[in-house]
Design an enzyme around this catalytic site. Structure first.
Site, PDB file in Angstrom:
ATOM      1  N   SER A  68       0.800  -1.234   0.000  1.00  0.00           N
ATOM      2  CA  SER A  68       0.000   0.000   0.000  1.00  0.00           C
ATOM      3  C   SER A  68       0.823   1.269   0.000  1.00  0.00           C
ATOM      4  O   SER A  68       0.251   2.352  -0.177  1.00  0.00           O
ATOM      5  CB  SER A  68      -0.944   0.013   1.200  1.00  0.00           C
ATOM      6  OG  SER A  68      -2.052  -0.788   0.914  1.00  0.00           O
ATOM      7  N   LYS A  71       0.446   3.459  -2.906  1.00  0.00           N
ATOM      8  CA  LYS A  71      -0.737   4.311  -3.058  1.00  0.00           C
ATOM      9  C   LYS A  71      -0.412   5.799  -2.926  1.00  0.00           C
ATOM     10  O   LYS A  71      -1.147   6.650  -3.431  1.00  0.00           O
ATOM     11  CB  LYS A  71      -1.807   3.877  -2.053  1.00  0.00           C
ATOM     12  CG  LYS A  71      -2.268   2.443  -2.323  1.00  0.00           C
ATOM     13  CD  LYS A  71      -3.134   1.857  -1.230  1.00  0.00           C
ATOM     14  CE  LYS A  71      -3.489   0.406  -1.584  1.00  0.00           C
ATOM     15  NZ  LYS A  71      -4.258  -0.272  -0.519  1.00  0.00           N
ATOM     16  N   TYR A 195      -3.754  -2.482 -10.298  1.00  0.00           N
ATOM     17  CA  TYR A 195      -3.662  -2.299  -8.840  1.00  0.00           C
ATOM     18  C   TYR A 195      -2.787  -3.393  -8.203  1.00  0.00           C
ATOM     19  O   TYR A 195      -1.859  -3.093  -7.443  1.00  0.00           O
ATOM     20  CB  TYR A 195      -5.081  -2.316  -8.244  1.00  0.00           C
ATOM     21  CG  TYR A 195      -5.094  -2.341  -6.740  1.00  0.00           C
ATOM     22  CD1 TYR A 195      -4.878  -1.183  -5.997  1.00  0.00           C
ATOM     23  CD2 TYR A 195      -5.301  -3.541  -6.040  1.00  0.00           C
ATOM     24  CE1 TYR A 195      -4.873  -1.214  -4.609  1.00  0.00           C
ATOM     25  CE2 TYR A 195      -5.304  -3.571  -4.652  1.00  0.00           C
ATOM     26  CZ  TYR A 195      -5.081  -2.413  -3.951  1.00  0.00           C
ATOM     27  OH  TYR A 195      -5.062  -2.449  -2.566  1.00  0.00           O
ATOM     28  N   TYR A 247      -4.553   3.283   8.021  1.00  0.00           N
ATOM     29  CA  TYR A 247      -5.891   2.678   8.183  1.00  0.00           C
ATOM     30  C   TYR A 247      -6.482   3.072   9.521  1.00  0.00           C
ATOM     31  O   TYR A 247      -6.365   4.216   9.934  1.00  0.00           O
ATOM     32  CB  TYR A 247      -5.813   1.148   8.034  1.00  0.00           C
ATOM     33  CG  TYR A 247      -5.061   0.732   6.814  1.00  0.00           C
ATOM     34  CD1 TYR A 247      -5.548   1.036   5.548  1.00  0.00           C
ATOM     35  CD2 TYR A 247      -3.843   0.067   6.903  1.00  0.00           C
ATOM     36  CE1 TYR A 247      -4.859   0.669   4.414  1.00  0.00           C
ATOM     37  CE2 TYR A 247      -3.147  -0.307   5.780  1.00  0.00           C
ATOM     38  CZ  TYR A 247      -3.660  -0.006   4.540  1.00  0.00           C
ATOM     39  OH  TYR A 247      -2.980  -0.358   3.428  1.00  0.00           O
ATOM     40  N   VAL A 265       1.201  -3.754   3.840  1.00  0.00           N
ATOM     41  CA  VAL A 265       1.175  -5.048   4.531  1.00  0.00           C
ATOM     42  C   VAL A 265       2.433  -5.879   4.281  1.00  0.00           C
ATOM     43  O   VAL A 265       2.609  -6.930   4.885  1.00  0.00           O
ATOM     44  CB  VAL A 265      -0.090  -5.892   4.205  1.00  0.00           C
ATOM     45  CG1 VAL A 265      -1.343  -5.246   4.756  1.00  0.00           C
ATOM     46  CG2 VAL A 265      -0.207  -6.162   2.716  1.00  0.00           C
TER      47      VAL A 265
HETATM   48  N1  GLU Z   1      -2.359  -5.192  -2.111  1.00  0.00           N
HETATM   49  C1  GLU Z   1      -2.855  -5.202  -0.751  1.00  0.00           C
HETATM   50  C2  GLU Z   1      -4.345  -5.383  -0.748  1.00  0.00           C
HETATM   51  O1  GLU Z   1      -4.995  -4.814  -1.595  1.00  0.00           O
HETATM   52  C3  GLU Z   1      -2.453  -3.927  -0.099  1.00  0.00           C
HETATM   53  C4  GLU Z   1      -2.868  -3.855   1.330  1.00  0.00           C
HETATM   54  C5  GLU Z   1      -1.940  -3.049   2.181  1.00  0.00           C
HETATM   55  O2  GLU Z   1      -0.736  -2.956   1.978  1.00  0.00           O
HETATM   56  O3  GLU Z   1      -2.450  -2.523   3.150  1.00  0.00           O
HETATM   57  O4  GLU Z   1      -4.896  -6.056   0.075  1.00  0.00           O
END
Ligand code: GLU
Length: 313
Positions: A68, A71, A195, A247, A265
């Site tokens: 993530s 992002k 994505y 988050y 993650v």
């Molecule tokens: N590619 C992971 C997902 O979409 C990213 C989640 C993350 O890093 O928080 O679940």
């Protein structure tokens, strides 16, 4: 007041030593099976200051799945492409919900709360994809990462991307749900393909800290003097990282660390000390919110010792 390089080197080394001795390392993510193969004892910390000095310790050169953290960079690209129009598709409020939550989407008519929860990031990816083939969009994202880090060796870990593609049922649900509200323009398969692949970009702490420099220095890459984005845009991306970057653990991160940050993650965190440094830390074990457990502790120690929290010493 600027921090001397010798103090910075010393603090980074001390923190890495302290983290190496801890046994509470959190749990490595396993919902993407390929991520579960990573060595839970890995730890890296890299700080790049305004003069380009690199203070580094631990596994600083080992590439890991940025997940993530990508992002932040796709948000930057999408804002460059569509500007403030982006905010008609995605909000910018903290969600207070898990990263892959679907409940809010129904109440809010398919508009994700912010660009850093999965739904929001999928909507941002869709904006980058519009008008392009998936391969072109992905190429644009990868070129941007290489440009920011000044490193052409950055690649996508295809095994991680394939692993997530096979098991990404929640993300598939989120994307289809948004599509039903008209929030996703392209084919759901194409948008998710891009994505999953940008989440699977592999970078080391050094590469990531280098890539984050534009956010620390008012939109400018200090080594080339080139503007990546306007200062105002960098400031606003930092604001979203501060409020939404971890988050439902974003409040705790602000409370303990006091810097804009984005976790993934894969166990990485990119943190920005505005005007002072771009910081990357990696430890694959996660806490209950899906954020790197030791990564957060290391950043907490760093900001406390250097007085770098944006909220004061
Ligand atoms: N590619 C992971 C997902 O979409 C990213 C989640 C993350 O890093 O928080 O679940």
């Amino acid at each position: 007041m600027s921090t001397s390089t010798s103090l910075l080197d010393q603090v980074v080394r001390e923190i890495a030593d302290e983290m190496a001795q801890r046994s509470d390392r959190g749990e490595v993510a396993s919902y993407i099976p390929e991520l579960a193969r990573v060595d839970a004892n890995s730890f890296g910390l890299v700080v790049v200051d305004a003069d380009g000095h690199v203070a580094a310790a631990g596994d600083r050169e080992t590439p890991f799945s940025i997940q993530s953290i990508s992002k932040v960079f796709t948000l930057t690209l999408a804002l460059g492409k569509v500007g403030d129009r982006l905010w008609s598709r995605v909000g910018r409020e903290p969600s207070g919900s898990p990263f892959n939550s679907i409940v809010q989407l129904e109440r809010e008519r398919g508009i994700p709360r912010n660009p850093f929860i999965n739904a929001g990031a999928i909507a941002v990816t869709d904006l980058i994809l519009s008008g392009h083939q998936p391969r072109e969009a992905l190429g644009e994202i990868l070129r941007f990462m290489r440009f920011l880090a000044d490193d052409s060796s950055i690649t996508i870990d295809e095994a991680v991307a394939a692993s997530e593609q096979r098991t990404g049922f929640r993300n598939i649900a989120l994307a289809n749900y948004m599509k039903s509200f008209g929030v996703i323009e392209n084919s759901v398969d194409f948008t998710l393909g891009v994505y999953f692949h940008h989440c699977a970009i592999a970078m080391s702490c050094r590469q990531l800290a280098m890539a984050g420099r534009y956010l620390a220095y008012a939109g400018r890459n200090p080594s080339t003097g080139l503007n990546v984005v306007q200062a105002e845009r960098a400031r606003r991306i930092n604001a979203i990282m501060m409020t939404c970057g971890h988050y439902d653990g974003s409040g705790e991160f602000a409370y303990r660390v006091g810097l804009p940050g984005k976790s993934g993650v894969g166990g990485g965190i990119l943190a920005i000390a505005p005007g002072k440094a771009s910081i990357a830390v990696w430890s694959p074990g996660l806490d209950a919110n899906g954020n790197s457990h030791l990564g957060r502790m290391a950043l907490e120690a760093l900001t406390r010792r250097l007085g770098w929290s944006i909220f004061g010493v």
